[in-house]
Motif scaffolding. Structure first.
Motif, PDB file in Angstrom:
ATOM      1  N   LEU A 213       0.842  -1.203   0.000  1.00 63.24           N
ATOM      2  CA  LEU A 213       0.000   0.000   0.000  1.00 63.24           C
ATOM      3  C   LEU A 213       0.872   1.245   0.000  1.00 63.24           C
ATOM      4  O   LEU A 213       0.591   2.206  -0.727  1.00 63.24           O
ATOM      5  CB  LEU A 213      -0.931  -0.013   1.217  1.00 63.24           C
ATOM      6  N   ASN A 214       1.910   1.223   0.795  1.00 64.56           N
ATOM      7  CA  ASN A 214       2.811   2.368   0.859  1.00 64.56           C
ATOM      8  C   ASN A 214       3.499   2.574  -0.485  1.00 64.56           C
ATOM      9  O   ASN A 214       3.656   3.716  -0.931  1.00 64.56           O
ATOM     10  CB  ASN A 214       3.827   2.143   1.967  1.00 64.56           C
ATOM     11  N   CYS A 215       3.904   1.509  -1.136  1.00 59.70           N
ATOM     12  CA  CYS A 215       4.537   1.620  -2.455  1.00 59.70           C
ATOM     13  C   CYS A 215       3.543   2.171  -3.479  1.00 59.70           C
ATOM     14  O   CYS A 215       3.910   3.000  -4.314  1.00 59.70           O
ATOM     15  CB  CYS A 215       5.046   0.282  -2.915  1.00 59.70           C
ATOM     16  N   ASP A 216       2.290   1.723  -3.374  1.00 58.15           N
ATOM     17  CA  ASP A 216       1.272   2.180  -4.317  1.00 58.15           C
ATOM     18  C   ASP A 216       0.953   3.653  -4.103  1.00 58.15           C
ATOM     19  O   ASP A 216       0.696   4.397  -5.051  1.00 58.15           O
ATOM     20  CB  ASP A 216      -0.008   1.371  -4.156  1.00 58.15           C
ATOM     21  N   THR A 217       0.972   4.114  -2.883  1.00 55.00           N
ATOM     22  CA  THR A 217       0.667   5.517  -2.618  1.00 55.00           C
ATOM     23  C   THR A 217       1.839   6.407  -2.963  1.00 55.00           C
ATOM     24  O   THR A 217       1.670   7.600  -3.184  1.00 55.00           O
ATOM     25  CB  THR A 217       0.298   5.741  -1.131  1.00 55.00           C
ATOM     26  N   GLN A 218       3.029   5.875  -3.018  1.00 51.85           N
ATOM     27  CA  GLN A 218       4.229   6.641  -3.328  1.00 51.85           C
ATOM     28  C   GLN A 218       4.399   6.802  -4.841  1.00 51.85           C
ATOM     29  O   GLN A 218       5.134   7.658  -5.276  1.00 51.85           O
ATOM     30  CB  GLN A 218       5.460   5.956  -2.752  1.00 51.85           C
ATOM     31  N   LYS A 219       3.712   6.025  -5.681  1.00 51.28           N
ATOM     32  CA  LYS A 219       3.865   6.104  -7.124  1.00 51.28           C
ATOM     33  C   LYS A 219       3.172   7.375  -7.609  1.00 51.28           C
ATOM     34  O   LYS A 219       2.045   7.672  -7.200  1.00 51.28           O
ATOM     35  CB  LYS A 219       3.250   4.887  -7.809  1.00 51.28           C
TER      36      LYS A 219
ATOM     37  N   ILE B 171      -0.973   8.041  -9.249  1.00 53.48           N
ATOM     38  CA  ILE B 171      -2.005   7.085  -8.865  1.00 53.48           C
ATOM     39  C   ILE B 171      -3.148   7.868  -8.205  1.00 53.48           C
ATOM     40  O   ILE B 171      -4.291   7.544  -8.384  1.00 53.48           O
ATOM     41  CB  ILE B 171      -1.437   6.002  -7.955  1.00 53.48           C
ATOM     42  N   MET B 172      -2.910   8.846  -7.482  1.00 54.40           N
ATOM     43  CA  MET B 172      -3.995   9.546  -6.858  1.00 54.40           C
ATOM     44  C   MET B 172      -4.358  10.727  -7.613  1.00 54.40           C
ATOM     45  O   MET B 172      -4.480  11.463  -8.226  1.00 54.40           O
ATOM     46  CB  MET B 172      -3.603   9.966  -5.489  1.00 54.40           C
TER      47      MET B 172
END
Length: 139
Positions: A129-135, A138-139
């Motif tokens: 989740l942390n890796c996905d939010t850091q990309k 994505i948001m």
């Protein structure tokens, strides 16, 4: 020893045989004279009887010792059996307590292992989740 000598010598055995009396060289048992025995024969007979009495006493002593040994062996065996029974009963009671505590310990260790596995799974998910939010984007 002269024929005129009137001294008496008595040899008594406790609870074994009547007393033996030597009077003027003539051996008598229960004060009954033994006819026609010389002084030497009387002394030999007295010595023979004393030896027989000593041997009988030694035999009784051996019997008493044997019986004592048997009694002590029996007492020792009985005492050992009681001690062994006591120790085994205490050992069994202690084993049951130890078994219960070990079961609790193993249950706790299994629960800790399960929690560790869940924590590891959660950490991996949190890392994803942390890796996905850091990309970017994505948001």
């Amino acid at each position: 020893m002269s024929q005129d000598n009137t001294q008496s010598t008595t040899v008594a055995a406790t609870n074994v045989s009547p007393s033996v009396t030597l009077t003027n060289g003539i051996l008598s048992q229960d004060n009954e004279p033994i006819p026609h025995m010389s002084s030497l024969e009387s002394l030999q007979e007295c010595a023979r009887q004393l030896i027989q009495e000593i041997n009988a006493k030694r035999q009784r002593d051996a019997t008493i010792l044997s019986e004592l040994k048997t009694e002590l062996d029996n007492h020792t065996t009985s005492s050992f059996a009681r001690i062994e029974k006591f120790i085994l009963s205490k050992s069994q009671a202690t084993s049951e307590v130890i078994q219960t505590k070990l079961q609790i310990l193993f249950n706790t260790l299994n629960h800790v292992s399960e929690l560790k596995s869940e924590l590891e799974h959660f950490r991996n998910d949190l890392e994803v989740l942390n890796c996905d939010t850091q990309k970017p984007g994505i948001m």
